[in-house]
Design a protein around this motif. Sequence first.
Motif, PDB file in Angstrom:
ATOM      1  N   MET A 407       0.815  -1.210   0.000  1.00 40.46           N
ATOM      2  CA  MET A 407       0.000   0.000   0.000  1.00 40.46           C
ATOM      3  C   MET A 407       0.854   1.267   0.000  1.00 40.46           C
ATOM      4  O   MET A 407       0.499   2.258  -0.658  1.00 40.46           O
ATOM      5  N   SER A 408       1.981   1.270   0.699  1.00 42.51           N
ATOM      6  CA  SER A 408       2.821   2.466   0.735  1.00 42.51           C
ATOM      7  C   SER A 408       3.390   2.774  -0.648  1.00 42.51           C
ATOM      8  O   SER A 408       3.505   3.936  -1.039  1.00 42.51           O
ATOM      9  N   HIS A 409       3.719   1.715  -1.407  1.00 37.28           N
ATOM     10  CA  HIS A 409       4.232   1.917  -2.764  1.00 37.28           C
ATOM     11  C   HIS A 409       3.126   2.401  -3.695  1.00 37.28           C
ATOM     12  O   HIS A 409       3.353   3.275  -4.541  1.00 37.28           O
ATOM     13  N   VAL A 410       1.939   1.833  -3.551  1.00 42.17           N
ATOM     14  CA  VAL A 410       0.814   2.252  -4.386  1.00 42.17           C
ATOM     15  C   VAL A 410       0.472   3.713  -4.123  1.00 42.17           C
ATOM     16  O   VAL A 410       0.314   4.513  -5.057  1.00 42.17           O
ATOM     17  N   LEU A 411       0.362   4.084  -2.852  1.00 37.37           N
ATOM     18  CA  LEU A 411       0.023   5.463  -2.488  1.00 37.37           C
ATOM     19  C   LEU A 411       1.080   6.433  -3.005  1.00 37.37           C
ATOM     20  O   LEU A 411       0.749   7.503  -3.540  1.00 37.37           O
ATOM     21  N   PHE A 412       2.351   6.060  -2.878  1.00 31.86           N
ATOM     22  CA  PHE A 412       3.451   6.922  -3.332  1.00 31.86           C
ATOM     23  C   PHE A 412       3.342   7.185  -4.828  1.00 31.86           C
ATOM     24  O   PHE A 412       3.404   8.332  -5.279  1.00 31.86           O
ATOM     25  N   ASP A 413       3.185   6.132  -5.624  1.00 33.75           N
ATOM     26  CA  ASP A 413       3.135   6.293  -7.073  1.00 33.75           C
ATOM     27  C   ASP A 413       1.872   7.024  -7.524  1.00 33.75           C
ATOM     28  O   ASP A 413       1.910   7.800  -8.484  1.00 33.75           O
ATOM     29  N   VAL A 414       0.758   6.794  -6.842  1.00 33.60           N
ATOM     30  CA  VAL A 414      -0.487   7.483  -7.203  1.00 33.60           C
ATOM     31  C   VAL A 414      -0.366   8.983  -6.932  1.00 33.60           C
ATOM     32  O   VAL A 414      -0.746   9.807  -7.772  1.00 33.60           O
ATOM     33  N   ILE A 415       0.180   9.351  -5.779  1.00 41.84           N
ATOM     34  CA  ILE A 415       0.359  10.768  -5.472  1.00 41.84           C
ATOM     35  C   ILE A 415       1.369  11.390  -6.433  1.00 41.84           C
ATOM     36  O   ILE A 415       1.208  12.531  -6.878  1.00 41.84           O
ATOM     37  N   SER A 416       2.408  10.638  -6.778  1.00 39.94           N
ATOM     38  CA  SER A 416       3.390  11.115  -7.749  1.00 39.94           C
ATOM     39  C   SER A 416       2.718  11.389  -9.090  1.00 39.94           C
ATOM     40  O   SER A 416       3.044  12.365  -9.783  1.00 39.94           O
ATOM     41  N   ALA A 417       1.765  10.533  -9.468  1.00 43.36           N
ATOM     42  CA  ALA A 417       1.029  10.727 -10.718  1.00 43.36           C
ATOM     43  C   ALA A 417       0.096  11.932 -10.612  1.00 43.36           C
ATOM     44  O   ALA A 417       0.084  12.805 -11.493  1.00 43.36           O
ATOM     45  N   PHE A 418      -0.686  12.011  -9.537  1.00 40.97           N
ATOM     46  CA  PHE A 418      -1.623  13.116  -9.358  1.00 40.97           C
ATOM     47  C   PHE A 418      -0.896  14.458  -9.330  1.00 40.97           C
ATOM     48  O   PHE A 418      -1.346  15.437  -9.932  1.00 40.97           O
ATOM     49  N   ALA A 419       0.234  14.514  -8.631  1.00 41.23           N
ATOM     50  CA  ALA A 419       0.982  15.761  -8.485  1.00 41.23           C
ATOM     51  C   ALA A 419       1.968  15.983  -9.624  1.00 41.23           C
ATOM     52  O   ALA A 419       2.753  16.928  -9.574  1.00 41.23           O
ATOM     53  N   THR A 420       1.931  15.133 -10.648  1.00 36.91           N
ATOM     54  CA  THR A 420       2.814  15.201 -11.822  1.00 36.91           C
ATOM     55  C   THR A 420       4.280  15.343 -11.413  1.00 36.91           C
ATOM     56  O   THR A 420       4.999  16.204 -11.922  1.00 36.91           O
ATOM     57  N   VAL A 421       4.715  14.503 -10.484  1.00 38.27           N
ATOM     58  CA  VAL A 421       6.085  14.550  -9.978  1.00 38.27           C
ATOM     59  C   VAL A 421       7.010  13.684 -10.828  1.00 38.27           C
ATOM     60  O   VAL A 421       8.014  14.146 -11.351  1.00 38.27           O
ATOM     61  N   GLY A 422       6.683  12.396 -10.938  1.00 44.10           N
ATOM     62  CA  GLY A 422       7.504  11.513 -11.756  1.00 44.10           C
ATOM     63  C   GLY A 422       8.363  10.533 -10.990  1.00 44.10           C
ATOM     64  O   GLY A 422       9.029   9.699 -11.592  1.00 44.10           O
ATOM     65  N   LEU A 423       8.373  10.617  -9.662  1.00 47.64           N
ATOM     66  CA  LEU A 423       9.119   9.643  -8.869  1.00 47.64           C
ATOM     67  C   LEU A 423       8.308   8.353  -8.755  1.00 47.64           C
ATOM     68  O   LEU A 423       7.076   8.380  -8.763  1.00 47.64           O
ATOM     69  N   SER A 424       9.004   7.231  -8.623  1.00 49.67           N
ATOM     70  CA  SER A 424       8.309   5.952  -8.555  1.00 49.67           C
ATOM     71  C   SER A 424       9.093   4.960  -7.721  1.00 49.67           C
ATOM     72  O   SER A 424      10.321   4.987  -7.687  1.00 49.67           O
ATOM     73  N   THR A 425       8.378   4.085  -7.074  1.00 43.56           N
ATOM     74  CA  THR A 425       9.001   2.986  -6.332  1.00 43.56           C
ATOM     75  C   THR A 425       9.280   1.792  -7.241  1.00 43.56           C
ATOM     76  O   THR A 425       9.794   0.780  -6.787  1.00 43.56           O
ATOM     77  N   GLY A 426       8.942   1.919  -8.512  1.00 46.07           N
ATOM     78  CA  GLY A 426       9.070   0.823  -9.460  1.00 46.07           C
ATOM     79  C   GLY A 426       7.740   0.195  -9.818  1.00 46.07           C
ATOM     80  O   GLY A 426       7.648  -0.629 -10.728  1.00 46.07           O
TER      81      GLY A 426
END
Length: 476
Positions: A407-426
């Motif tokens: 869940m922590s990886h999913v939340l991280f990537d989703v927020i990265s997508a919403f905020a147009t950041v581009g970071l990812s846990t893979g």
Amino acid sequence: MSGIASASSPRRRLEDLAGRARHIITSSPSRFAIVVFAMLILIFTVLLGLPISSASGEFTDLSDALFTAVSTICVTGLTTVDMATHWSPFGHVLVFIGVNVGALGVLTLASLMGMLISKRLGLRAKLMAAGDTNPLRAHGGVVNESQTVRLGEVGQLLMTVAISTLVIEGVLAVLLYPALVMAEVDPIAALWEAPYYAAMSFTNTGFAPNAGGVAAFEHDYLVLTLLMAGVFLGSIGFPVIYTLAKHVWHVKKWSLHSKLTIVTTVLLFFMGAAVFVILEYNNPKTFGSMDAVDTTFQAFFLSAMTRSGGFNVIDMSDLNGSSLLVASMLMFVGGGSASTAGGIKVTTLAVLAIAVWSEAKGRQSVEAFGRRIPSDVQRVALSVVAWGATIVALSTIVIAQITKDDMSHVLFDVISAFATVGLSTGLTESLPDSGAYVMAATIFMGRVGTVTLAAAVAATSTTQYYSLPVERPIVG
């Protein structure tokens, strides 16, 4: 006569349909933005899917082409393919063009084209441009004198947008070229990588043209510092750049928006770095193996990139769960309004924080830097946060159900997508097609949705000449 009537009837219907379509598109900047962003994504999806765009000379899968197009036009930086190896030189040029178009904003770009053609802006073009540079200005009624950029200055602002983009990316490219050569990048390859990295940093996208990305320069402070500078300039927003260009040495003349943006950005930058040092100093996969200087610098770099930059030296999946949560919070806030950054924006956070503080102190009005913040601005700020939280929650639930991942990886990537950041846990690279489509929709709503909502809420503000009886529900 009947033949003429029958021939003109379909033509009249087509004209009516065209007129209706023009009205839908031009009646508000927010609708125009959605339509043009969608059209650009469609065009780039087709172009990126062609064999000429891939290094292998084969068609790119629809899901990968669409996701890359969305990530490019929305200046996000997330990807489902290896950007350095998957695309041909033609594909890389498409991405380079796409991020610059997306960063400038289609409304600003359209207004600039109108200026070049007509040599001056009409009232409609000025109103549309004003709505793009500050969504809160799309309200009905008299325009407030305290707005960030006045209507008569929109033409100057648009020139600032174009000139600042060209100058900043140009200067960054010139400075990055020798830095990359000193970092043992081939001088010929550096001719392409320097402007590419300059564009990706200023637009806050985070794509890298070389294998290994920014991690190849993890010990090169000069390259990383230049990238941070580009991200900072891109994230503060064009209205702030405009204000600084006019009153750089006269802080008292800065607009309230500029003051809130700069103060909040600097505070989050230092606080984020301090928290990352505290949480990661003993993690052997991240800062635990570094000396004090490396730890401090990398903490600042991570803090800057989680705001919307998207470049990463440290593998995000190696961070502690607590650090991932802090990074997610920083990403959700994002950068400044009318900037290349995403998120709910630092001014939104600042307005809500000041409102909470004022309420705690028992003050009747919300004030900052000698100015009163009206209630409609607070209402828009609350709406933007609620909209963002709803998108993140729904997307997280759907993608967690699809992938069954942590869940922590999913939340991280989703927020990265919403905020147009581009970071990812893979996680993003391994998404199935269904998950990629959900993530692409999250990117699109994050990039266009908050601005659209702000404009829609502000546009519905009307003067009410009566008040209903007061009744207080129990809250909290």
